[in-house]
Scaffold this motif. Structure first.
Motif, short mmCIF file in Angstrom:
data_model
loop_
_atom_site.label_atom_id
_atom_site.label_comp_id
_atom_site.label_asym_id
_atom_site.label_seq_id
_atom_site.Cartn_x
_atom_site.Cartn_y
_atom_site.Cartn_z
N LEU A 81 -90.06 41.46 -27.82
CA LEU A 81 -91.27 40.55 -28.17
C LEU A 81 -90.96 39.24 -28.03
N LEU A 122 -92.82 37.06 -25.67
CA LEU A 122 -93.56 35.41 -26.42
C LEU A 122 -93.39 34.36 -25.22
N VAL A 123 -92.12 34.21 -24.80
CA VAL A 123 -91.71 33.32 -24.16
C VAL A 123 -92.54 33.21 -22.76
N ALA A 139 -95.98 32.06 -23.38
CA ALA A 139 -96.25 30.79 -23.67
C ALA A 139 -96.07 29.96 -22.40
N PHE A 145 -101.82 38.34 -32.52
CA PHE A 145 -101.50 37.96 -34.01
C PHE A 145 -100.72 36.65 -34.36
N LEU A 146 -99.69 36.31 -33.43
CA LEU A 146 -99.29 35.11 -33.33
C LEU A 146 -99.66 33.95 -32.54
N LEU A 202 -100.70 33.90 -29.17
CA LEU A 202 -100.24 33.93 -28.03
C LEU A 202 -100.76 35.15 -27.14
N VAL A 250 -103.36 34.69 -38.58
CA VAL A 250 -103.06 34.42 -39.97
C VAL A 250 -104.35 33.95 -40.66
N ILE A 268 -89.99 38.55 -36.83
CA ILE A 268 -90.42 37.22 -36.36
C ILE A 268 -92.14 37.44 -36.90
N THR A 301 -93.80 35.56 -40.61
CA THR A 301 -94.87 34.80 -40.38
C THR A 301 -95.87 35.20 -41.59
N LEU A 353 -88.87 30.10 -34.20
CA LEU A 353 -89.40 30.04 -32.58
C LEU A 353 -90.60 30.04 -32.30
N VAL A 354 -91.63 30.91 -33.26
CA VAL A 354 -93.10 30.92 -32.97
C VAL A 354 -93.62 29.46 -32.93
N ILE A 363 -92.80 27.54 -30.02
CA ILE A 363 -93.42 27.90 -28.90
C ILE A 363 -95.02 27.48 -29.13
N LEU A 364 -95.43 27.54 -30.24
CA LEU A 364 -96.90 27.10 -30.55
C LEU A 364 -97.04 25.42 -30.22
N VAL A 386 -87.34 25.78 -28.02
CA VAL A 386 -87.47 27.29 -27.67
C VAL A 386 -86.33 27.59 -26.65
#
Lengths: 257, 316
Positions: A103, A107-108, A111, A195-196, A198, A213, B257, B261, B272-273, B276-277, B284
């Motif tokens: 994950l 994620l990275v 992004a 969900f996050l 991204l 969220v 992660i 949240t 971390l999230v 990134i956001l 990061v």
């Protein structure tokens, strides 16, 4: 699984409402005859969004599994068959990639590459490559020196021909098993990314984002907004896990993961 | 044994070096200038300030110089500066570490505590209703997204028990019971998946071992069933389970992660999230490297444990 595929294919027919149309007057309607699974905070029909979301989830899941499976298979085959320096050069790279939590890498990458459907597919497929490559390499190594491969070599077949015509068909079974096993994980990772925030961008309805969220804040007022998309994810992943297990038992009873 | 550890340690360092290159290159793939992005999100406007940050991040220097400088900083324990908070990143990360570690350890405890015994029972009672029931429960664990499970748990707690989990972090010094309650449910949500995996692995590993000759000898000697299953079979079945535990650790971080949240826990994984956001790229970069170090070290630990557990493995 089949039902989900059909639903995804015929989303336009199965859905009762437009998945992106908002209706400010009818927010948080409980499930009823008009809206089978209720409406969300913008008055969008949850059932229709789930039906359309099946397209995105399955498309991402299948595309990443195929992409990761194909790339991983090719790398593993090359690494296993060529051996020597090629193998030595490829193995550490795979080790390094596998060191990252799936994950986190996804994620990275998501992004870094910016939000789009393609990004999500690549971001989830890349972490799969080393896992698939490892299986393909092991399978290739186990048959590289088999008598019939030697026979083909003796008959003057080229290296590429031996790899593609004689070794590949024997590596395909574990590859299929591995790729199917990844399908469920791919759908879960896509859901987590969305969900996050991204994952697949708006306007595509995505199961993960339906649970994002903001949805969590409405959970107490309208539990159906949270319950049904999650149920959809779980059922599809459950089905693909069963499919993976079944295929494994059928194609390769020795492989146990 | 010592030579094995030294070799394995050298390999771990090499892997980490490779991972640092991957992280570095990945974040330089980001479209657009990092400084511009930082400006947008942090609200800097002064062009002189922009120049200063460009210089500070060495973005006006060759990429190789940037990389060397970064590694040098890392080696010195400097995790860079968060442009979002205008603080050294380490100051933000440090108070968050205990939260994530505690959650991770609890989740692992849940995973082993539920997964191992249920897997043994499943194997010992193969093809009974109990076995099938446990297998369905574990397959469901592999199918549910951890964040959804967390949401359901909160929903049930509020609806059925009328208890709202605290939205703010409860320090253990202030209220130990409240603190444990706050961590129990996220640990369940994060650990269920790993428990399911350990269950499946334990089951198949036990089934294999239970068919071996020495186990049959144990039965024939008239040993009580429990002694055969737990003392003789489980010991040899443990090895593959330890391996899975090692690889699963990396997956558990993914679970942390999303769980942090959902439950609004101020841990490293959630940070971390957030970073990134907010496009706080220096943070990061360092945080992912930090996670990589943790993962590589835990894999190292598993390898050494493995060699200790199985005398058949030579330390070469």
């Amino acid at each position: 699984m089949l039902l989900t595929l059909l639903t995804a294919a015929a989303a336009g027919l199965v859905a009762t409402q437009d998945p992106v149309r908002t209706d400010a007057a009818h927010t948080f309607l409980p499930p009823g005859p008009q809206h089978w699974l209720g409406t969300d905070h913008l008055g969008r029909d949850v059932y229709s969004r789930i039906v359309h979301g099946a397209r995105v989830s399955l498309a991402v899941g299948i595309a990443t599994s195929l992409l990761g499976g194909a790339c991983g298979g090719a790398v593993g085959l090359a690494s296993g068959y060529a051996g020597g320096a090629v193998d030595l050069a490829i193995q550490p790279i795979l080790d390094i990639m596998q060191g990252f939590p799936l994950l986190v890498l996804a994620l990275v990458m998501a992004a870094a590459l910016g939000p789009s459907l393609l990004t999500v597919i690549v971001a989830i497929a890349v972490p799969f490559v080393p896992r698939v490559a490892r299986v393909a390499r092991a399978a290739t190594l186990s048959i590289r020196d088999a008598a019939y491969v030697e026979a083909a070599r003796g008959l003057g077949a080229s290296r590429a021909r031996i790899a593609l015509r004689h070794i590949l068909p024997n590596v395909v079974a574990p590859l299929i098993v591995m790729t199917t096993a990844q399908l469920g994980t791919a759908i879960l990772v896509e859901a987590s990314l969305s969900f996050l925030g991204l994952g697949v961008p708006e306007p595509y309805p995505s199961w993960g984002r339906m649970l994002s969220v903001s949805a969590a804040e409405f959970a107490q007022r309208a539990p159906w907004v949270v319950i049904f998309p999650g149920l959809a994810i779980s059922v599809v992943v459950f089905a693909s896990n069963l499919l993976g297990d079944g295929l494994r038992d059928f194609l390769d009873p020795r492989l146990r993961i | 044994m010592r030579r094995f550890i030294v070799r394995r340690l050298a390999l771990a360092v090499l892997t980490l070096a490779g991972m640092s290159v991957v992280i570095f290159v990945l974040l330089r793939l980001a479209p657009g200038n990092i400084v511009d992005l930082l400006f947008q999100s942090a609200g800097y406007v002064d062009p002189a300030e922009k120049q200063r940050i460009t210089h500070e991040l060495l973005l006006d220097r060759p990429v190789a110089v940037q990389y060397v400088q970064w590694v040098r900083q890392l080696a010195g324990g400097d995790l860079g500066t968060s442009y979002r908070y205008g603080l050294p990143a380490w100051q933000i990360i440090r108070p968050r570490i205990p939260v994530t570690v505690e959650l991770g350890v609890l989740a692992l405890a849940v995973a082993i505590g539920l997964g191992l015994p249920s897997g043994v029972v499943s194997a010992a009672r193969q093809h009974t209703a109990l076995d099938y029931g446990l297998r369905i429960v574990s397959l469901a664990g592999l199918s549910m997204p951890a964040f959804w499970l967390g949401m359901l748990i909160i929903l049930v707690l509020v609806r059925v028990f009328g208890w709202i989990p605290p939205m703010l972090y409860v320090a253990p010094q202030a209220d130990l019971r409240g603190h444990l309650l706050q961590f129990l449910f996220p640990a369940l949500a994060a650990g269920y998946r790993s428990a399911a995996l350990i269950n499946r692995m334990t089951r198949s590993s036990m089934l294999e071992v239970l068919r071996e000759d020495y186990v049959r000898t144990g039965w024939a000697k008239g040993l009580p069933g429990r002694a055969v299953v737990y003392r003789h079979a489980l010991r040899n079945a443990l090895l593959p389970i330890v391996t899975v535990l090692g690889t699963e650790f990396a997956f558990l971080i993914g679970g942390l992660i999303v769980t942090e949240t959902v439950f609004n826990l101020p841990g490293v994984a959630r940070y971390l999230v957030e970073a990134i956001l907010w496009r706080d790229y220096p943070v990061v970069q360092n945080l992912v490297m930090f996670i990589a170090i943790v993962v590589v070290l835990s894999n190292l630990a598993v390898d050494i444990l493995y060699a200790r557990l199985d005398p058949r493995i030579r330390y070469t």
